[in-house]
Enzyme design. Structure first.
Site, short mmCIF file in Angstrom:
data_model
loop_
_atom_site.label_atom_id
_atom_site.label_comp_id
_atom_site.label_asym_id
_atom_site.label_seq_id
_atom_site.Cartn_x
_atom_site.Cartn_y
_atom_site.Cartn_z
N GLY A 233 0.84 -1.20 0.00
CA GLY A 233 0.00 0.00 0.00
C GLY A 233 0.87 1.23 0.00
O GLY A 233 2.02 1.20 -0.45
N CYS A 289 2.00 0.76 -8.70
CA CYS A 289 3.08 1.23 -7.82
C CYS A 289 4.36 1.47 -8.59
O CYS A 289 5.11 2.39 -8.29
CB CYS A 289 3.31 0.21 -6.72
N GLU A 386 3.82 10.64 -5.56
CA GLU A 386 3.15 9.62 -6.35
C GLU A 386 1.73 10.09 -6.66
O GLU A 386 0.95 10.37 -5.74
CB GLU A 386 3.10 8.32 -5.52
P1 TAP Z 1 -3.31 2.48 1.35
O1 TAP Z 1 -4.23 3.58 1.61
O2 TAP Z 1 -2.01 2.46 2.06
O3 TAP Z 1 -4.12 1.14 1.65
C1 TAP Z 1 -3.59 -0.13 1.48
C2 TAP Z 1 -4.33 -1.10 2.37
O4 TAP Z 1 -4.09 -0.77 3.73
C3 TAP Z 1 -5.84 -1.07 2.21
O5 TAP Z 1 -6.35 -2.36 2.42
C4 TAP Z 1 -6.25 -0.14 3.33
O6 TAP Z 1 -7.59 -0.28 3.72
C5 TAP Z 1 -5.31 -0.55 4.42
N1 TAP Z 1 -5.05 0.43 5.46
C6 TAP Z 1 -5.31 1.77 5.44
N2 TAP Z 1 -4.89 2.34 6.60
C7 TAP Z 1 -4.35 1.34 7.34
C8 TAP Z 1 -3.74 1.28 8.63
N3 TAP Z 1 -3.57 2.39 9.37
N4 TAP Z 1 -3.30 0.10 9.10
C9 TAP Z 1 -3.43 -1.02 8.37
N5 TAP Z 1 -4.01 -1.03 7.15
C10 TAP Z 1 -4.46 0.13 6.63
O7 TAP Z 1 -2.94 2.36 -0.19
P2 TAP Z 1 -3.93 2.33 -1.41
O8 TAP Z 1 -4.36 3.72 -1.66
O9 TAP Z 1 -4.95 1.28 -1.24
O10 TAP Z 1 -2.97 1.81 -2.57
C11 TAP Z 1 -2.18 2.65 -3.26
C12 TAP Z 1 -0.75 2.58 -2.75
O11 TAP Z 1 -0.26 1.25 -2.77
C13 TAP Z 1 0.17 3.34 -3.67
O12 TAP Z 1 1.05 4.12 -2.91
C14 TAP Z 1 0.93 2.24 -4.41
O13 TAP Z 1 2.18 2.62 -4.88
C15 TAP Z 1 1.01 1.18 -3.38
N6 TAP Z 1 1.22 -0.14 -4.01
C16 TAP Z 1 2.44 -0.71 -3.90
C17 TAP Z 1 2.68 -1.93 -4.51
C18 TAP Z 1 4.03 -2.52 -4.37
S1 TAP Z 1 4.21 -4.06 -4.77
N7 TAP Z 1 5.05 -1.84 -3.92
C19 TAP Z 1 1.68 -2.56 -5.22
C20 TAP Z 1 0.45 -1.96 -5.33
C21 TAP Z 1 0.22 -0.74 -4.70
P3 TAP Z 1 -8.72 0.60 2.95
O14 TAP Z 1 -8.66 0.20 1.54
O15 TAP Z 1 -9.96 0.18 3.54
O16 TAP Z 1 -8.37 2.01 3.19
#
Ligand code: TAP
Length: 481
Positions: A233, A289, A386
């Site tokens: 995330g 990502c 990002e």
């Molecule tokens: P986040 O907001 O960080 O959410 C990721 C996951 O964490 C979701 O399931 C989210 O739940 C949960 N979450 C939110 N707050 C949390 C907390 N305080 N404690 C534990 N879990 C929590 O990211 P996103 O917006 O979904 O995804 C986009 C980000 O992911 C981008 O920065 C992207 O670059 C990154 N990403 C990285 C990769 C790799 S492999 N490096 C791959 C894909 C994505 P909710 O959805 O319910 O908020």
């Protein structure tokens, strides 16, 4: 020339949505404390009601995973575990069309991508790790490496089923049991995956799926019954999780954000590079990502390359993600669209020049046109932060040394691309780019056998390949690497 295409919509009839989904705990769907709705970002219609897991639900899921770990999964021979993984992989293939349609409905990504990329790669991940389950003693981590225990996994919304596969397949192959929380906006394919676990007769409690929002994720990663946390995330949430896990004895891997440089030298074939740039930043609406969100182009070919890029962007088709001709689907959620709009407005305010492909946006749903910013300086927010949307920031360079300096001028380090005909230059660049993956004359290529992960604020730990197994094995005691 612009071609007109007749509509080619994929049918939704292959998906049978339930009105309401429970949590998947101990091999069954069970009720939880409250519910929320998941919508289609392309139409804003409600698709289903999903359960929000609270503290007691997370307790139950962790207890089910612990019981399955101690009684069944950790003591089962690897060759038996492998059979379950093979079975899951085959079921993913059998239900591929249904899963692709559902992913597109819930996420907004084009059906062409969910059909040709997300679901086949998810199945490939299970096939690959099925092969490892009885060969862990040959992976370089000692003759009989042990699993870690119960793993808490939290994943994002951009590749919902694929990220699930990246997390669950290696964990299970290594003998761990899991509790996984999908993203709030894209829970549906994880719930169908739960059905697939039932179909595969996977022993109860080996996989548990708890749906909810960030608060459910927080409960899971902080739970004392968890031995390891695996998170994909944003960097901000990753930092929070690192703090929550500190001094807890939990093992942790973080796959976080990125701001990749796609570096194009003056000897690269322009048309091929343009395809790579388009694939790098507009694939999955830029919700990737490792997206090539910063184009670094050698000054002598900048004008030629940008003209070719804009011509190509004018042919991208934005609209109904269920149409097989669509290139650019919907932005996953209103908050994500707001974030893209805010960051692109800052780009204009800071003096960069914006150009968006002239395409009409649908009236309903969340949409953003493919966009390029030129005149970007390294200090601009659109060069540093990002955006996670279909927005490319273009910078120029004169020498390879300048390209390296600009490419590495980011807090992130997940991926990079290099375009040149010179093999020696590719190797020179690859050894200096601070990025976990460097693609040469291509971009966004994935294979379950290739490790993937970040440097710096893109996180730590690797997923995929032999290296990815290390994150799910107790290698600290008996490693021979
Ligand atoms: P986040 O907001 O960080 O959410 C990721 C996951 O964490 C979701 O399931 C989210 O739940 C949960 N979450 C939110 N707050 C949390 C907390 N305080 N404690 C534990 N879990 C929590 O990211 P996103 O917006 O979904 O995804 C986009 C980000 O992911 C981008 O920065 C992207 O670059 C990154 N990403 C990285 C990769 C790799 S492999 N490096 C791959 C894909 C994505 P909710 O959805 O319910 O908020």
């Amino acid at each position: 020339m612009r071609f007109e295409y007749a509509p080619a919509p994929e049918s939704r009839s292959v998906v049978t949505l339930r009105d309401s989904y429970g949590l998947f705990i101990g091999g069954e769907f069970v009720a939880g404390s409250s519910v929320f709705k998941t919508i289609s970002p392309a139409t804003e219609e409600v698709l289903a009601e999903v359960t929000h897991a609270g503290p007691e639900d997370v307790d139950r899921a962790v207890a089910a995973a612990r019981q399955a770990y101690e009684r069944v999964w950790s003591v089962m021979p690897g060759r038996e575990r492998g059979k379950y993984l093979f079975r899951i992989a085959r079921l993913l293939q059998e239900r591929a069309r249904e899963l692709a349609v559902l992913e597109t409905m819930d996420n907004g990504k084009p059906i062409r991508e969910s059909r040709d990329v997300d679901i086949p790669l998810a199945a490939a991940h299970f096939f690959y790790h099925a092969g490892w389950a009885d060969k862990l003693g040959y992976a370089g981590f000692g003759p009989s490496p042990r699993p870690l225990g119960v793993v808490g996994q939290v994943i994002p919304w951009n590749f919902p089923l694929l990220m699930l596969a990246w997390k669950i397949a290696p964990a299970l192959a290594c003998g761990n049991t899991v509790v996984l929380k999908p993203a709030e906006t894209t829970p549906l394919t994880a719930l169908v995956f739960a059905e697939i676990c039932q179909q595969a007769d996977l022993p109860s409690g080996v996989v548990n799926i708890v749906t909810g929002d960030g608060s459910t994720g927080q409960l899971l990663v902080a739970h004392p019954g968890i031995d390891k946390v695996a998170f994909t995330g944003s960097t901000a949430v990753g930092k929070e999780i690192a703090r929550a896990c500190a001094v807890s004895g939990k093992r942790l891997t973080l796959e976080l954000g990125g701001k990749a440089a796609n570096v194009v030298f003056d000897d690269s074939p322009v048309d091929q590079a343009v395809e790579g740039i388009v694939n790098g930043i507009f694939f999955n609406q830029g919700h990737v990502c490792c997206a090539g969100s910063r184009l670094l182009v050698q000054e002598s070919i900048a004008d030629e390359l940008l003209s070719a890029l804009k011509r190509r962007m004018m042919t991208l088709r934005l609209g109904d993600p269920m149409d097989k001709n669509t290139d650019i689907g919907a932005i996953n959620s209103r908050p994500q669209l707001d974030k893209i709009q805010e960051l692109t407005a800052s780009g204009e305010a800071e003096g960069a020049e914006r150009w968006s492909a002239p395409c009409p946006l649908p009236d309903r749903g969340f949409w953003f046109p493919p966009t390029v910013f030129t005149g970007v300086s390294a200090a601009h927010r659109i060069a540093q932060e990002e955006i996670f949307g279909p927005v490319l920031s273009v910078l120029t360079f004169r020498t390879p040394a300048e390209a390296i300096e600009k490419a590495n001028n980011t807090p992130y380090g997940l991926s990079a691309g290099v375009w040149t005909e010179k093999g020696s230059l590719i190797l020179w660049m690859a050894s200096r780019l601070r990025a976990g993956v460097v693609w040469a004359n291509t971009f966004n290529r994935f294979d379950p056998a290739a490790p993937f992960g970040g440097y710096k604020e893109s996180g730590f730990g690797r997923e995929g390949g032999r290296h990815g197994l290390e994150a799910y094995l107790d290698v600290l005691g008996g490693s021979d690497v």
